[in-house]
Scaffold this active site. Sequence first.
Site, short mmCIF file in Angstrom:
data_model
loop_
_atom_site.label_atom_id
_atom_site.label_comp_id
_atom_site.label_asym_id
_atom_site.label_seq_id
_atom_site.Cartn_x
_atom_site.Cartn_y
_atom_site.Cartn_z
N THR A 1 0.89 -1.17 0.00
CA THR A 1 0.00 0.00 0.00
C THR A 1 0.93 1.22 0.00
OG1 THR A 1 -1.51 -1.20 1.41
CG2 THR A 1 -1.77 1.18 1.36
N HIS B 1 -1.81 -5.63 7.17
CA HIS B 1 -2.95 -6.53 7.00
C HIS B 1 -4.26 -5.75 7.21
CE1 HIS B 1 -5.80 -9.81 8.17
NE2 HIS B 1 -5.40 -10.13 6.95
N THR C 1 -0.50 0.85 6.67
CA THR C 1 -0.27 -0.21 5.68
C THR C 1 -0.10 -1.52 6.43
OG1 THR C 1 1.33 -1.09 4.07
CG2 THR C 1 2.19 0.49 5.66
N ARG D 1 -13.78 -7.04 -2.88
CA ARG D 1 -13.21 -6.92 -1.54
C ARG D 1 -12.70 -5.50 -1.33
NH1 ARG D 1 -7.86 -5.39 0.75
NH2 ARG D 1 -7.70 -6.43 2.75
N VAL D 2 -13.11 -4.88 -0.24
CA VAL D 2 -12.60 -3.57 0.12
C VAL D 2 -11.83 -3.71 1.42
CG1 VAL D 2 -13.20 -1.20 0.76
CG2 VAL D 2 -14.50 -2.38 -1.02
N GLY D 3 -10.61 -3.20 1.43
CA GLY D 3 -9.78 -3.31 2.62
C GLY D 3 -9.85 -2.07 3.49
N ASP D 4 -8.83 -1.89 4.29
CA ASP D 4 -8.83 -0.79 5.24
C ASP D 4 -8.63 0.57 4.57
OD1 ASP D 4 -5.57 -0.04 5.81
OD2 ASP D 4 -6.08 -1.88 4.76
#
Length: 313
Positions: free
Chosen positions: A168, A222, A220, A196-199
């Site tokens: 990231t 997990h 950045t 899928r959307v991450g943080d």
Amino acid sequence: GRMKPVIVVHGGAGRIFAEREEGCRAGVIRAALRGHGVLKQGGSAVDAVEEAVRSMEDDPYFNAGCGSVLNEKGEVEMDAIIMDGKNLDSGAVSAVKCIANPVKLARLVMEKTKHMLLTDHGAHLFAQAMGVPEAPGEKLITQRSRERWKKNLEPDSNPEEFQKDLGTVGAVAVDREGNVACATSTGGLSNKLVGRVGDTACIEGSGGYADNHSGATSTTGHGESIMKVVLARLILYHMEQGMSPEMAADTALDYMKTRVGGLGGVIVVNSSGEWAARFSTKQMSWATVKDEQLHYGIYAGEKHTKSVDEALA
């Protein structure tokens, strides 16, 4: 009063393979110098973080923009966020395709709509309405991303193994006026489920947060773990309780590790211009410019320093 501007950038936490170290170092240095250039000319913190992140989105060494990893169907789906600490305005996009600079689109969401987050098809329509040029999907796909996607499709593969270099990218800054801002951009997880959307795009203070009252941070690592502990906001909370940026970062990363077993990295700047770049992973590429000095590193404990003039030469 006049502040001394500061920019800090990261190119992702995780494992950086030896043959990619040079490229990652050069990339974060270039991004920090670009952001610094904006601040030096009197540009805002928002301008500076956007410019720094754009520089890394255009760099195939990072998992953002060109160079993003592929989802299970072999497509690039990207997330980005930008936030202005002055009034807590923010813009984000998630699962966007065929856009060279998602951070630019996130900024348009912040400035041209009443919304904070646009996703997928809606983000695409908004980009068209704003005249953002379309980048053909394959333009964003590097040989490396495609090979990795194929490898992860093999029946005996373990995509988790490949998630270790997450890449990231992000930036935080404080400008002359004392305003802070953050921006984060990513291609997400390799072979992730479609949609899928991450943080990164989570405005609730996971992938990044900026507030003039405390500071700004970009995270950045997990993504799911970062979301569980609302990492960016947690760091600012610790700074509001009087911790230094470094202490706040370490405390929050430590909590994420013990509470949910998650590893990551963060860059932080507080409203008085103190900064930190900290990580619980093996590595994180980072760079910062303050007082015409460039500092950068990848490994824990590693910190090189050069004058900006020397670096630009």
